[in-house]
Design an enzyme around this catalytic site. Structure first.
Site, PDB file in Angstrom:
ATOM      1  N   LYS A  50       0.846  -1.186   0.000  1.00  0.00           N
ATOM      2  CA  LYS A  50       0.000   0.000   0.000  1.00  0.00           C
ATOM      3  C   LYS A  50       0.881   1.235   0.000  1.00  0.00           C
ATOM      4  O   LYS A  50       2.110   1.141   0.054  1.00  0.00           O
ATOM      5  CB  LYS A  50      -0.953  -0.005   1.195  1.00  0.00           C
ATOM      6  CG  LYS A  50      -0.249   0.105   2.543  1.00  0.00           C
ATOM      7  CD  LYS A  50      -1.228   0.348   3.685  1.00  0.00           C
ATOM      8  CE  LYS A  50      -2.221  -0.773   3.867  1.00  0.00           C
ATOM      9  NZ  LYS A  50      -3.016  -0.628   5.118  1.00  0.00           N
ATOM     10  N   LYS A  99      -7.719  -5.249  -2.588  1.00  0.00           N
ATOM     11  CA  LYS A  99      -8.564  -4.613  -1.578  1.00  0.00           C
ATOM     12  C   LYS A  99      -9.048  -3.254  -2.077  1.00  0.00           C
ATOM     13  O   LYS A  99      -8.241  -2.419  -2.488  1.00  0.00           O
ATOM     14  CB  LYS A  99      -7.792  -4.434  -0.272  1.00  0.00           C
ATOM     15  CG  LYS A  99      -7.321  -5.754   0.349  1.00  0.00           C
ATOM     16  CD  LYS A  99      -6.800  -5.549   1.759  1.00  0.00           C
ATOM     17  CE  LYS A  99      -5.675  -4.556   1.814  1.00  0.00           C
ATOM     18  NZ  LYS A  99      -5.111  -4.392   3.181  1.00  0.00           N
TER      19      LYS A  99
END
Length: 234
Positions: free
Chosen positions: A27, A86
């Site tokens: 991320k 995600k």
């Protein structure tokens, strides 16, 4: 209970793997709680993860309700090698919007790689950002074809998951996934003090960063702390 660790660099990914993390999560915190990193970074980490026989997760952003944008971002993450994709439901306000966006994401990802897993991620502090409640996402995510659901915190200001959802609410969230055959992940500034309650809740995955860093969220992940965490959940 699997452990997902979120490194911010290749060096941290190496430390996470040395510590035995089950899932490496790529991320970019500079872009938000579930901020997206670059495709080349995902590819680089994928090479490391594959050598260790582990799985790679990638976030595609704290997204507005833009199904087309979300679909393209998710396809990019899948193409770069992510096993879990995600999607942060940051600007998604209703269950119907969850279905509309996630059904398009699922189609984009599964058309490319049917084995890739799509995760709808809501926020425990949803009221602070005007997003849909985590307790409303399971049914539309299931209808959309998602493999799992997740809860995190949207605003990283030191407040943790349990300050916004108590054990009863988290049990309902976990059950809402399991009753529909989906897996469930919990994250949100989790600490060592939360380990007993996390074990009693029995989510499929816990997502961490701060608790395996040497001195706070913005410091370096250390393999010995990851190893300590892995030992505590086994």
């Amino acid at each position: 209970m699997k452990v997902l660790v979120s490194p911010m660099s290749i060096e941290e990914a190496v430390e996470s793997l040395k510590g035995g993390a089950d899932i490496i999560d790529v991320k970019n915190p500079a872009e938000g709680s579930l901020g997206a990193n670059f495709p080349w970074v995902i590819r680089q980490v994928k090479e490391l993860v594959e050598r260790e026989g582990k799985l790679l997760s990638a976030t595609v952003g704290d997204l507005d309700f833009k199904p087309g944008t979300a679909s393209l971002a998710a396809l990019g993450a899948a193409y770069a090698g992510a096993d879990y994709i995600k999607v942060g439901l940051f600007g998604v306000k209703t269950a119907e919007q969850v279905y509309e966006m996630m059904s398009k994401v699922v189609r984009a990802v599964k058309d490319f790689n049917p084995s890739a897993m799509v995760v709808a991620a809501a926020y425990a502090d949803h009221s602070r950002v005007g997003a849909v409640s985590p307790l409303e996402i399971a049914e539309p995510a299931y209808r959309a074809g998602c493999d799992g659901i997740m809860v995190d915190t949207a605003i990283k200001d030191g407040k943790n998951l349990f300050e916004f959802m108590d054990a009863e609410a988290l049990e309902r969230f976990i059950s809402s996934a399991h009753e529909r055959g989906m897996f469930c992940a919990l994250a949100g500034s989790l600490s060592w003090n939360h380990m007993d309650i996390l074990k009693s809740l029995e989510p499929d995955i816990i997502g961490v960063r701060t608790m395996v860093c040497e001195n706070g969220r913005n410091s370096m992940i250390r393999s010995e702390l990851v190893a300590k965490l892995m030992a505590s959940v086994r």
